[in-house]
Design an enzyme around this catalytic site. Structure first.
Site, PDB file in Angstrom:
ATOM      1  N   TYR A   1     -11.810   1.642  23.391  1.00 16.65           N
ATOM      2  CA  TYR A   1     -12.490   1.867  24.052  1.00 16.65           C
ATOM      3  C   TYR A   1     -12.315   2.976  26.056  1.00 16.65           C
ATOM      4  O   TYR A   1     -12.436   4.057  25.901  1.00 16.65           O
ATOM      5  CB  TYR A   1     -13.816   2.189  24.261  1.00 16.65           C
ATOM      6  CG  TYR A   1     -15.345   2.115  24.634  1.00 16.65           C
ATOM      7  CD1 TYR A   1     -16.189   3.564  23.942  1.00 16.65           C
ATOM      8  CD2 TYR A   1     -15.682   2.752  25.876  1.00 16.65           C
ATOM      9  CE1 TYR A   1     -17.015   4.329  24.834  1.00 16.65           C
ATOM     10  CE2 TYR A   1     -16.902   3.155  26.273  1.00 16.65           C
ATOM     11  CZ  TYR A   1     -16.965   4.237  25.956  1.00 16.65           C
ATOM     12  OH  TYR A   1     -18.355   4.706  26.441  1.00 16.65           O
TER      13      TYR A   1
ATOM     14  N   SER B   1     -17.410   8.183  30.611  1.00 22.04           N
ATOM     15  CA  SER B   1     -17.721   6.566  30.932  1.00 22.04           C
ATOM     16  C   SER B   1     -17.031   5.753  32.146  1.00 22.04           C
ATOM     17  O   SER B   1     -16.330   6.341  32.665  1.00 22.04           O
ATOM     18  CB  SER B   1     -18.267   5.519  29.922  1.00 22.04           C
ATOM     19  OG  SER B   1     -17.922   4.755  29.765  1.00 22.04           O
TER      20      SER B   1
END
Length: 249
Positions: A152, A139
């Protein structure tokens, strides 16, 4: 439809990106192995893909957080896949992760530990065969820690570093390792979030980028979906820390 005789192992079949990716490969003539914790849910996805593609789809149970079962899972596969795509991810809740160590651990293990351990085991088999492609979905959140999602983001940063090291190690063994970095994607995980249209991809768009890169149609080892994220994240990485600390990101 022409069958390729090649096999895809899709880790995370019940996610929106996983479903779209598996379908894209099946339509392209690949045999598909789907995995997930809930076999009933995975079988529903498999039936849908079989109907829409006419391809061969098998289902396999896998709990990415059960590290003790990873080698047994790999050993039980009916065939070593030509390509493995790991789309497993869990955004979690940053505020909750700050308060609850268990939630933080789940986010970190789901996005980094589990996928890295699994791909490490499969990498050994690919290296012994001296062929194969490994695709990990990381990501843009891992490119720089931000207050809004740093648990995250830290897990994805770790996964990105793992894939980079694996790529460096396996290049001489004839094994490709690709890192795919979607920005915002319109999925169940981002439901309810206000997403900027220019920076937001659909699951099918991510799937197309994965298939194109894995088939060698793109030469990059790190794929940003969409491409605009590459200069955006370059700018964010270059912001001096004293300035960055004052930003609401």
């Amino acid at each position: 439809m022409m069958r390729t005789g090649k096999t895809l192992l899709l880790i995370g079949a019940t996610s929106d990106i996983g479903r779209a990716t598996a379908l894209a490969y099946a339509v392209a003539g690949w045999n598909v192995q789907l995995t997930g914790r809930n076999l009933d849910a995975v079988e529903r996805e498999a039936n849908d893909i079989r109907t829409r593609s006419g391809g061969a789809v098998s289902v396999h149970q896998l709990d990415i957080l059960n590290s003790d079962g990873i080698e047994a899972f790999a050993d039980a596969l009916p065939a070593i896949p030509d390509t493995v795509v790991c789309v497993v991810g869990e955004l979690g809740e940053q505020a909750r992760a700050e308060r609850e160590i268990g939630h933080a651990a789940m986010v970190m293990r789901t996005n980094f530990e589990g996928p890295a351990l699994l791909l490490g085991v499969l990498a050994e088999r690919f290296a012994a065969r001296r062929a194969g492609t490994i695709v990990g979905i990381s990501s843009v959140a891992g490119d720089r820690g931000r207050a809004s999602n740093y648990v995250y983001g830290a897990a994805k940063a770790g996964f990105t570093a793992f894939l980079s090291g694996l790529r460096n190690r396996l290049t001489s063994a004839g094994v490709r390792v690709l890192t795919v970095k979607p920005g915002f994607v319109r999925t169940r995980m981002t439901a309810g979030m206000k997403l900027p249209p220019l920076l937001t991809a659909e699951p099918s768009e991510v799937a197309k980028a994965i298939l194109s890169a894995a088939e060698g149609k793109k030469s990059r080892d790190v794929i940003y979906v969409r491409g605009i994220w590459r200069p955006v994240m370059m700018i964010i990485r270059c912001i001096p820390e004293p300035v960055f600390k004052r930003l609401k990101l």
